[in-house]
Design a protein around this motif. Structure first.
Motif, PDB file in Angstrom:
ATOM      1  N   ALA A   1      -4.247  -1.366  10.098  1.00  0.00           N
ATOM      2  CA  ALA A   1      -4.351  -1.847   8.705  1.00  0.00           C
ATOM      3  C   ALA A   1      -3.739  -0.757   7.611  1.00  0.00           C
ATOM      4  CB  ALA A   1      -5.745  -1.857   8.141  1.00  0.00           C
ATOM      5  N   SER A   2      -3.809   0.546   7.510  1.00  0.00           N
ATOM      6  CA  SER A   2      -3.303   1.235   6.735  1.00  0.00           C
ATOM      7  C   SER A   2      -1.831   1.079   6.327  1.00  0.00           C
ATOM      8  CB  SER A   2      -3.489   2.666   6.870  1.00  0.00           C
ATOM      9  OG  SER A   2      -2.903   3.128   8.097  1.00  0.00           O
TER      10      SER A   2
ATOM     11  N   VAL B   1      -0.066  -1.628   7.495  1.00  0.00           N
ATOM     12  CA  VAL B   1       0.184  -2.981   6.973  1.00  0.00           C
ATOM     13  C   VAL B   1       0.102  -2.800   5.621  1.00  0.00           C
ATOM     14  CG1 VAL B   1      -0.451  -5.290   7.200  1.00  0.00           C
ATOM     15  CG2 VAL B   1      -0.454  -4.143   9.089  1.00  0.00           C
ATOM     16  N   GLY B   2      -0.841  -2.417   5.038  1.00  0.00           N
ATOM     17  CA  GLY B   2      -1.395  -2.448   3.807  1.00  0.00           C
ATOM     18  C   GLY B   2      -0.137  -1.845   2.769  1.00  0.00           C
TER      19      GLY B   2
ATOM     20  N   ALA C   1       3.151  -3.753   3.042  1.00  0.00           N
ATOM     21  CA  ALA C   1       3.230  -5.014   2.315  1.00  0.00           C
ATOM     22  C   ALA C   1       3.088  -4.671   0.932  1.00  0.00           C
ATOM     23  CB  ALA C   1       1.834  -5.797   2.558  1.00  0.00           C
TER      24      ALA C   1
ATOM     25  N   ALA D   1       6.331  -6.060  -1.374  1.00  0.00           N
ATOM     26  CA  ALA D   1       6.097  -6.843  -2.543  1.00  0.00           C
ATOM     27  C   ALA D   1       6.764  -6.184  -3.641  1.00  0.00           C
ATOM     28  CB  ALA D   1       4.730  -7.028  -2.778  1.00  0.00           C
TER      29      ALA D   1
ATOM     30  N   ARG E   1      10.626  -6.435  -3.662  1.00  0.00           N
ATOM     31  CA  ARG E   1      10.981  -7.976  -3.728  1.00  0.00           C
ATOM     32  C   ARG E   1      10.895  -8.267  -5.391  1.00  0.00           C
ATOM     33  NH1 ARG E   1       8.127 -10.629  -0.336  1.00  0.00           N
ATOM     34  NH2 ARG E   1       6.438 -11.159  -1.760  1.00  0.00           N
TER      35      ARG E   1
ATOM     36  N   TYR F   1       6.131  -6.676   9.286  1.00  0.00           N
ATOM     37  CA  TYR F   1       6.367  -5.491   8.518  1.00  0.00           C
ATOM     38  C   TYR F   1       7.262  -4.347   9.397  1.00  0.00           C
ATOM     39  CZ  TYR F   1       3.439  -7.587   5.150  1.00  0.00           C
ATOM     40  OH  TYR F   1       2.893  -8.427   4.240  1.00  0.00           O
TER      41      TYR F   1
ATOM     42  N   VAL G   1      -0.332  -7.917  -3.216  1.00  0.00           N
ATOM     43  CA  VAL G   1      -0.722  -7.966  -2.027  1.00  0.00           C
ATOM     44  C   VAL G   1      -2.108  -8.902  -1.569  1.00  0.00           C
ATOM     45  CG1 VAL G   1      -1.223  -6.982   0.252  1.00  0.00           C
ATOM     46  CG2 VAL G   1       0.666  -6.305  -1.157  1.00  0.00           C
TER      47      VAL G   1
ATOM     48  N   GLU H   1       2.467 -11.054  -0.951  1.00  0.00           N
ATOM     49  CA  GLU H   1       2.727 -10.676   0.442  1.00  0.00           C
ATOM     50  C   GLU H   1       1.089 -11.315   0.760  1.00  0.00           C
ATOM     51  OE1 GLU H   1       4.751  -9.318   2.692  1.00  0.00           O
ATOM     52  OE2 GLU H   1       5.977  -9.764   1.013  1.00  0.00           O
ATOM     53  N   TYR H   2       1.011 -12.312   1.841  1.00  0.00           N
ATOM     54  CA  TYR H   2      -0.331 -12.744   2.217  1.00  0.00           C
ATOM     55  C   TYR H   2      -0.494 -12.407   3.552  1.00  0.00           C
ATOM     56  CZ  TYR H   2      -3.954 -16.473   2.755  1.00  0.00           C
ATOM     57  OH  TYR H   2      -4.916 -17.186   3.229  1.00  0.00           O
ATOM     58  N   ILE H   3      -1.407 -11.673   3.759  1.00  0.00           N
ATOM     59  CA  ILE H   3      -1.634 -11.146   5.456  1.00  0.00           C
ATOM     60  C   ILE H   3      -3.032 -11.763   5.921  1.00  0.00           C
ATOM     61  CG2 ILE H   3      -2.092  -8.811   6.666  1.00  0.00           C
ATOM     62  CD1 ILE H   3      -0.443  -7.691   3.927  1.00  0.00           C
TER      63      ILE H   3
ATOM     64  N   ILE I   1      -6.383  -2.996   4.203  1.00  0.00           N
ATOM     65  CA  ILE I   1      -4.983  -3.411   3.871  1.00  0.00           C
ATOM     66  C   ILE I   1      -4.792  -3.491   2.306  1.00  0.00           C
ATOM     67  CG2 ILE I   1      -3.452  -5.238   3.665  1.00  0.00           C
ATOM     68  CD1 ILE I   1      -4.466  -5.887   6.852  1.00  0.00           C
TER      69      ILE I   1
END
Ligand code: TPP
Ligand code: SF4
Ligand code: MG
Lengths: 331, 413
Positions: free
Chosen positions: A86-87, A89-90, A93, A97, A100, A136, B40, B68-70, B81
């Motif tokens: 999760a770390s 991914v966070g 992400a 973002a 972008r 990711y 996010v 971003e949508y997880i 996250i």
């Protein structure tokens, strides 16, 4: 979706070509001979400074990263024991973002998490599975010292059968308390995540530079990737610290640690321990070098040998997937 | 001070509010998240908060919003996250309800101790076991001592606006604490109202871009976050968290002032609002949607000449100690309505009761105070219940025994 620029990594051909720049330096307090510390030093050397790292609770947090004496030259953050996936991914992400939306500069920033065998292989396996399903760019390194080392050496799902730990002490009634076979984490993750393009196993010191190049390969191939490292731990395995690199090599050569990469579904053996390949040394040569197996008798060693032989000679994908083939339908 | 919490006063013509939509609490929160330009979002399903995430995914799918949508594998991952996205300077959003909130508790703890300011919506729900979808406040209350901002709202309009207010407070450099926006399950998550939606420009004016500055993780800012500190430094670090929670009170006040300046006088008081309390002798105080039957009961009892009022406590963390002390010491008796439980605690009261009683202890004029536990598991708290509570509270001023000190309202006996 945005396409992020890539970093062009060169293959490191020989130890004299290893980058000199240290991004993991003094300040840590790991034991003498700690292979996991070498694993840390290696992956960040290979990946370079445009990297953000998260480290799960465990020796590589508690003994490794102390307030005001951090060894990390790159940005680093603690994450919870089971939160490695999760770390990553966070952070991935967040970075995507922000890039972008033009809130930060477009560039390739590596996101790497390391977690121990308990953190990644037991507690955090669900979160890592989630990460490997994502799109990711991230790399998760499970450094496997075969115990919950930081809490004083308790058995995990990745401890070898028969190993003595503080949760599995040999006793007068039960010689063996660790009766679980080592969990096959890299194989399980590779098989379970068809869109994950790179899964590998490695050892920081054997064969030399292999681990560094696997790290670079994971980052170059991109998407979510996973590396399982075998990390001899003098404290938990009970041997003199000077032998860490030898033990890693013996573990690989006896076949207990299958060394391979899976690139887009294709298995490439780094060390082919099949009889038809490089063959194997007896597991005894690995086991007898460590105090944690001192209580084993020949019968136990034979049992482990049989299991390892089966892994290499009977599994459909030797050392990777414990499936033995297709039985003919009975109906 | 008497305020009626009705529709926004500011008209739409001035461009501050853009349009009106019929939205429930969940959908209103989703609109707030869009306006906050969140980067996010991490989602995991559990009733009743889930519809916030349903609404956001649709907004993204339709191109109305970019984030971003997880879809996380568990609440623990979901919250981690969000926490880690926040640490790289992305504005992050999560949420949960009931047992899901408790599943991710470890992550909620470290988000606060790391002093990161993402927002989570808590669609309040009873904790298992036994299963119940309805509202209870023990879920959100579980973070009350960890260094969270915790605020309850009572209408979809307030819910939308508090996404903006919440981020504004949480991200302030003097605060940097995570924000839990609590909305009562069913009574707010799924009750529809006409909501005036602020314009993007007005929202932007009120809510600056998130900037974690020297604490953001980026290769250009190579810091180590949360290394092992042990007894050497933990006390000093805890003290910093304590100071931040103290400072948050001032920042909240400022935020409402600015919000009112941009959006028209929406909120007369920042931390709580009072209904018909000017000459009141007896008041009820509660958090969340119990305000609706509470205020209606006030209106009816006033018609009969009773001097009653209602206090709706919005901010539970930080607790508005001085303001609430000054407010409640004006009355003869106070009834505290708890939609939660604290089994085995002093006098077996609810959580809110303990906080308010503690707040009133140093007051010069301490009102008589009684406690009500009701509405658990989503049971309705009716206007008749509220009238009964006013009655018991009024009686409390006349006696000095502890009889009737705590009453379970609406209990089948
Ligand atoms: C949720 C949670 N449970 C338990 C612990 C206690 N704990 C800290 S480190 C650790 C062992 C981790 O083992 P592993 O992941 O293999 O890393 P190692 O210590 O071996 O490097 C445990 C159990 C914790 N920190 N968090
Ligand atoms: S106990 Fe093992 S893993 Fe931990 S620091 Fe020592 S050698 Fe390294
Ligand atoms: Mg370990």
């Amino acid at each position: 979706m945005t396409t992020t620029p890539k970093i062009d990594y060169e293959k490191i051909k020989g130890v004299h070509k290893v980058p000199l720049e240290e991004l993991y330096t003094s300040g840590h307090r790991t034991c003498q001979g700690c292979e996991s510390a070498t694993t840390m030093r290696g992956f960040i050397k290979a990946s370079g400074p445009r990297t953000i790292v998260t480290g799960a609770t465990g020796c590589m947090y508690v003994a490794n990263t102390s307030y005001l004496t951090t060894p990390w030259i790159v940005p680093w953050m603690h994450t919870q024991l089971g939160a490695g996936g999760a770390s990553a991914v966070g952070m991935a992400a967040g970075v995507r973002a922000l890039q972008r939306k033009g809130k930060i500069k477009q560039e390739k920033i590596n996101i790497i998490n390391f977690s121990g065998d308990l953190g990644a292989g037991d507690m955090g396996i669900g979160g890592i599975s989630g990460a490997l399903q994502s799109d990711y760019d991230l790399l998760i390194i499970m450094y496997d010292n075969e115990s919950a080392a930081n809490t004083d050496i308790q058995a995990t799902g990745l401890s070898i059968y028969g190993a003595q730990t503080t949760f599995t002490p040999p006793g007068s009634k039960h010689r063996i308390m660790q009766r679980r076979w080592k969990k096959n984490v890299a194989g399980m993750l590779a098989v379970g995540h068809p869109t994950c393009k790179y899964v590998a196993t490695a050892c920081a010191t054997f064969p030399p530079t292999d681990y560094l190049n696997k790290t670079r390969k994971a980052l170059s191939i991109g998407g979510p990737t996973f590396i399982h490292t075998y990390d001899p731990c003098p404290k938990g395995w009970d041997y003199h610290p000077r032998y860490s690199n030898e033990l890693g090599e013996l573990g690989i050569k006896c076949g207990i640690y299958p060394l391979y990469e899976i690139v887009e579904g294709n298995v490439i053996y780094t060390w082919d321990a099949r009889k038809s390949g490089k063959g194997r040394i007896p597991v005894k040569e690995f086991l007898q070098r460590q105090g944690r197996f001192e209580h084993l008798i020949q019968e136990d060693i034979d049992y482990i040998q049989k299991g390892v032989d089966e892994m290499w000679e009977e599994w459909e994908i030797p050392g990777v997937a414990p499936l033995k083939g297709i039985l003919k339908a009975r109906i | 001070m008497t305020v009626t919490m009705e529709k926004p006063k500011s008209g739409m013509s001035d461009g501050v509010y853009e349009r009106e939509e019929l939205l429930n609490g969940c959908q209103a929160v989703a609109q707030g998240v869009c306006l906050a330009d969140v980067d996010v979002i991490a989602a995991y399903p559990i009733r009743p908060y889930t519809e916030v995430m349903d609404a956001l995914s649709k907004l993204i799918a339709d191109g109305a919003f970019d984030a971003e949508y997880i879809i996380a594998d568990s609440e623990h991952s979901q919250f981690e996250i969000v926490k880690h996205a926040s640490s790289v300077n992305a504005r992050a959003f999560g949420g949960s309800s009931g047992t899901g909130w408790m599943y991710g508790m470890e992550a909620l703890t470290v988000t606060a101790t790391d002093r990161l300011p993402p927002m989570f919506v808590v669609g309040n729900r009873a904790l298992d076991d036994p299963g119940a979808f309805g509202v209870e406040h023990n879920d959100a209350m579980a973070v009350r001592d960890l260094g969270w901002l915790l605020c309850w709202v009572t209408t979809p309009q307030e819910a939308l606006e508090h996404v903006l207010i919440g981020y504004r407070v949480a991200e302030d450099k003097n605060v940097r604490m995570p924000m839990a926006l609590a909305i009562d399950g069913a009574f707010l998550t799924h009750s529809q109202h006409i909501v005036k939606i602020p314009s993007v420009a007005a929202a932007k004016k009120f809510l600056p871009q998130y900037d974690l500055a020297e604490r953001r993780l980026h290769p250009d800012n190579p810091i180590s976050v949360a290394p092992q500190a042990n007894e050497d430094w933990v006390m000093e670090i805890r003290r910093q968290n304590w100071e931040a929670a103290k400072r948050a009170r001032g920042v909240i006040k400022e935020a409402y002032k600015e919000f009112n300046a941009i959006f028209g006088e929406r909120y007369a008081q920042p931390y709580f609002d009072e209904y018909m309390t000017d000459d009141a002798e007896t008041v009820l105080i509660g958090v969340g949607t119990v305000a609706a039957p509470g205020r209606t009961a006030v209106k009816r009892l006033r018609e009969k000449g009773h001097k009653v009022g209602y206090v709706n406590l919005r901010w539970f963390r930080p607790f508005p100690t001085e303001e609430l002390r000054a407010c409640l010491s004006r009355f003869k008796s106070v009834g505290v309505v708890d939609r939660d439980f604290a089994h085995g605690s002093p006098d077996n009261c609810g959580i809110l009761m303990h906080e308010i009683r503690s707040c009133l202890y140093p007051a010069k004029n301490r009102p008589a105070i009684v406690n009500f536990i009701g509405g658990l598991g989503g049971r309705d708290l009716s206007i008749a219940d509220a009238q009964k509570m006013f009655d018991i509270t009024a009686q409390a001023a006349k006696k000095d025994s502890m009889d009737g000190y705590i009453t379970w309202i609406g209990l089948r006996e």
